[in-house]
Design a protein around this motif. Structure first.
Motif, mmCIF file in Angstrom:
data_model
loop_
_atom_site.group_PDB
_atom_site.id
_atom_site.type_symbol
_atom_site.label_atom_id
_atom_site.label_comp_id
_atom_site.label_asym_id
_atom_site.label_seq_id
_atom_site.Cartn_x
_atom_site.Cartn_y
_atom_site.Cartn_z
ATOM 1 N N VAL A 1 -0.932 -8.734 -8.500
ATOM 2 C CA VAL A 1 -2.001 -8.076 -9.236
ATOM 3 C C VAL A 1 -2.202 -6.669 -8.700
ATOM 4 C CG1 VAL A 1 -3.817 -8.989 -7.740
ATOM 5 C CG2 VAL A 1 -4.397 -8.251 -10.048
ATOM 6 N N LYS A 2 -2.357 -5.727 -9.622
ATOM 7 C CA LYS A 2 -2.644 -4.333 -9.284
ATOM 8 C C LYS A 2 -3.858 -3.910 -10.078
ATOM 9 C CE LYS A 2 -0.704 0.372 -9.689
ATOM 10 N NZ LYS A 2 -1.094 0.802 -8.340
ATOM 11 N N THR A 3 -4.785 -3.190 -9.425
ATOM 12 C CA THR A 3 -5.984 -2.725 -10.109
ATOM 13 C C THR A 3 -6.135 -1.217 -9.942
ATOM 14 O OG1 THR A 3 -7.556 -2.853 -8.253
ATOM 15 C CG2 THR A 3 -7.042 -4.914 -9.407
ATOM 16 N N ASP A 4 -6.988 -0.648 -10.747
ATOM 17 C CA ASP A 4 -7.317 0.766 -10.589
ATOM 18 C C ASP A 4 -8.710 0.935 -9.991
ATOM 19 O OD1 ASP A 4 -8.968 -0.005 -12.644
ATOM 20 O OD2 ASP A 4 -8.186 1.419 -14.124
ATOM 21 N N GLY A 5 -9.227 -0.152 -9.417
ATOM 22 C CA GLY A 5 -10.560 -0.126 -8.835
ATOM 23 C C GLY A 5 -11.635 -0.568 -9.799
ATOM 24 N N VAL A 6 -11.296 -0.631 -11.088
ATOM 25 C CA VAL A 6 -12.257 -1.042 -12.113
ATOM 26 C C VAL A 6 -11.734 -2.246 -12.890
ATOM 27 C CG1 VAL A 6 -13.557 -0.327 -14.152
ATOM 28 C CG2 VAL A 6 -13.101 1.325 -12.327
ATOM 29 N N ASN A 7 -10.455 -2.168 -13.283
ATOM 30 C CA ASN A 7 -9.846 -3.234 -14.068
ATOM 31 C C ASN A 7 -8.477 -3.618 -13.510
ATOM 32 O OD1 ASN A 7 -11.316 -1.266 -16.325
ATOM 33 N ND2 ASN A 7 -11.750 -3.440 -16.599
ATOM 34 N N VAL A 8 -7.988 -4.771 -13.918
ATOM 35 C CA VAL A 8 -6.628 -5.199 -13.585
ATOM 36 C C VAL A 8 -5.664 -4.444 -14.506
ATOM 37 C CG1 VAL A 8 -5.003 -7.131 -13.600
ATOM 38 C CG2 VAL A 8 -7.348 -7.469 -12.794
ATOM 39 N N VAL A 9 -4.684 -3.729 -13.917
ATOM 40 C CA VAL A 9 -3.762 -2.921 -14.711
ATOM 41 C C VAL A 9 -2.340 -3.490 -14.719
ATOM 42 C CG1 VAL A 9 -5.096 -0.808 -14.404
ATOM 43 C CG2 VAL A 9 -3.300 -1.375 -12.756
ATOM 44 N N ASP A 10 -2.060 -4.437 -13.840
ATOM 45 C CA ASP A 10 -0.752 -5.096 -13.858
ATOM 46 C C ASP A 10 -0.912 -6.503 -13.301
ATOM 47 O OD1 ASP A 10 1.904 -5.661 -14.166
ATOM 48 O OD2 ASP A 10 2.612 -4.407 -12.518
ATOM 49 N N THR B 1 0.819 -1.217 0.000
ATOM 50 C CA THR B 1 0.000 0.000 0.000
ATOM 51 C C THR B 1 0.851 1.265 0.000
ATOM 52 O OG1 THR B 1 -0.133 -0.047 2.427
ATOM 53 C CG2 THR B 1 -1.894 -1.154 1.221
ATOM 54 N N ASP B 2 2.144 1.137 -0.292
ATOM 55 C CA ASP B 2 3.028 2.298 -0.231
ATOM 56 C C ASP B 2 3.758 2.471 -1.551
ATOM 57 O OD1 ASP B 2 4.539 4.445 0.587
ATOM 58 O OD2 ASP B 2 6.060 3.230 1.578
ATOM 59 N N GLY B 3 3.158 3.198 -2.447
ATOM 60 C CA GLY B 3 3.813 3.484 -3.725
ATOM 61 C C GLY B 3 3.189 2.743 -4.885
ATOM 62 N N TYR B 4 3.415 1.423 -4.950
ATOM 63 C CA TYR B 4 2.862 0.614 -6.037
ATOM 64 C C TYR B 4 1.892 -0.380 -5.417
ATOM 65 C CZ TYR B 4 2.872 -1.369 -10.736
ATOM 66 O OH TYR B 4 2.512 -1.768 -12.010
ATOM 67 N N ASP B 5 0.661 0.083 -5.204
ATOM 68 C CA ASP B 5 -0.317 -0.682 -4.435
ATOM 69 C C ASP B 5 -0.775 -1.932 -5.188
ATOM 70 O OD1 ASP B 5 -0.006 1.490 -2.870
ATOM 71 O OD2 ASP B 5 -2.038 2.267 -3.068
ATOM 72 N N GLY B 6 -0.864 -3.040 -4.463
ATOM 73 C CA GLY B 6 -1.321 -4.284 -5.061
ATOM 74 C C GLY B 6 -1.191 -5.423 -4.079
ATOM 75 N N ALA B 7 -1.403 -6.650 -4.566
ATOM 76 C CA ALA B 7 -1.361 -7.821 -3.687
ATOM 77 C C ALA B 7 -0.570 -8.936 -4.350
ATOM 78 C CB ALA B 7 -2.773 -8.297 -3.371
ATOM 79 N N LEU B 8 0.278 -9.581 -3.554
ATOM 80 C CA LEU B 8 1.021 -10.757 -4.003
ATOM 81 C C LEU B 8 0.265 -11.976 -3.481
ATOM 82 C CD1 LEU B 8 3.595 -11.722 -5.476
ATOM 83 C CD2 LEU B 8 4.722 -11.767 -3.247
ATOM 84 N N GLN B 9 -0.262 -12.791 -4.403
ATOM 85 C CA GLN B 9 -1.083 -13.930 -4.034
ATOM 86 C C GLN B 9 -0.315 -15.243 -4.236
ATOM 87 O OE1 GLN B 9 -3.794 -13.087 -2.655
ATOM 88 N NE2 GLN B 9 -5.071 -11.691 -3.817
ATOM 89 N N GLN B 10 -0.554 -16.202 -3.355
ATOM 90 C CA GLN B 10 0.113 -17.507 -3.458
ATOM 91 C C GLN B 10 -0.865 -18.563 -3.944
ATOM 92 O OE1 GLN B 10 1.759 -19.017 0.195
ATOM 93 N NE2 GLN B 10 2.828 -20.689 -0.813
ATOM 94 N N ILE B 11 -0.419 -19.360 -4.934
ATOM 95 C CA ILE B 11 -1.198 -20.501 -5.405
ATOM 96 C C ILE B 11 -0.335 -21.758 -5.269
ATOM 97 C CG2 ILE B 11 -2.880 -19.342 -6.861
ATOM 98 C CD1 ILE B 11 -1.066 -19.445 -9.165
#
Length: 288
Positions: free
Chosen positions: A144-153, A127-137
């Motif tokens: 994954v990073k979103t702009d609140g509407v779509n996945v952007v990265d 949440t500091d600079g390049y906001d997103g989540a690292l998910q484990q499978i």
């Protein structure tokens, strides 16, 4: 009614009736036997009544047929084999399966629907600079990073460390881009105008290049008196601004530096000679 209880009921009832009749005859003849016979009659009636009560309290057991028992066991077995929907474990996704389902540009709804359908663990939230989540499978990770509407990265990794390094790099790039964008808006207000009424320019984001006339450090803060007007022989010590910076630097008096910061109004202090001096005040976010 049970056969034994039925016999008791019939015998008690018939005997009671017989003694009742005998009691009435004795009562008429006044032979002194009536009182005893009435007692016996009451006892026999009580026995008959007790047999009825006992019989009514016994519920006959209805035998269960073999087919009914089999059906009951089958129903129990079916309930065991079909767990509730909430208890069913979600499938474990692989990197290749996730790549086939996820993509940059997909909507937040489609992304969330897929995430809800598979087993997934949150490895890290940024949440500091390049906001997103690292998910484990099952066999890796994805960021994954979103702009609140779509996945952007969307990026896939083998290890958590690879994902963390990627996010760290992107964070530095994002902060550098943000700083560059902010600096592009910085102004350099002519010193005569700034000196005349510093409060008028409070909140303005500015930049100045000048010579350090005095620098003091302490309590995690650096204070600089900076000469900002360059003349043929150097910088004029008459045109000074007061700069406050959160942190320390390696600069010393006489160094030429560039500062970026926000004007907060007039800064006043008393000189060693006892004069009250007011300078335009700037809170700097960088001194370089």
């Amino acid at each position: 009614m049970d056969n034994f209880l039925l016999i008791v009921f019939l015998l008690s009832g018939v005997s009671a009736i017989g003694f009742l009749l005998a009691s009435l005859v004795s009562l008429i003849k006044k032979n002194g036997k009536a009182k005893k016979q009435f007692k016996i009659t009451g006892g026999l009636f009580g026995a008959a009544l007790l047999s009825v009560i006992i019989a009514s309290s016994i519920s006959p057991e209805v035998p269960t047929t073999a087919s009914e028992e089999t059906h009951t066991e089958e129903v129990k077995e079916e309930k065991k084999e079909e767990p509730k929907e909430a208890e069913k474990e979600k499938p474990v996704a692989t990197v290749e399966e996730a790549k086939a389902k996820l993509s940059i540009g997909m909507t937040m709804k489609d992304y969330q629907d897929y995430i809800d359908s598979i087993k997934i663990d949150l490895a890290e939230l940024y949440t500091d600079g390049y906001d997103g989540a690292l998910q484990q499978i099952s066999d890796g990770y994805f960021f994954v990073k979103t702009d609140g509407v779509n996945v952007v990265d969307l990026q896939f990794f083998t290890t958590k460390e690879e994902g963390s390094t990627y996010v760290s790099t992107k964070t530095q790039e994002a902060k550098a881009a943000e700083t560059a964008a902010k600096r592009s808006t910085a102004k350099t207000i002519d010193f005569p105008h700034l000196e005349k009424n510093p409060d008028r320019y409070a909140g303005e984001y500015v930049t100045y290049t000048g010579e350090i006339v005095q620098i003091l450090e302490g309590n995690g803060t650096t204070n600089i008196r900076l000469s900002v007007t360059k003349e043929s022989y150097g910088y004029s010590y008459n045109d000074l601004v007061f700069v406050e910076y959160a942190g320390y630097t390696d600069f010393v008096e006489g160094d030429i530096v560039t500062i970026y910061g926000t004007v907060y109004g007039s800064y006043s202090y008393e000189s060693q000679a006892g004069y009250n001096i007011s300078l335009p005040g700037i809170i700097a976010d960088s001194v370089e």
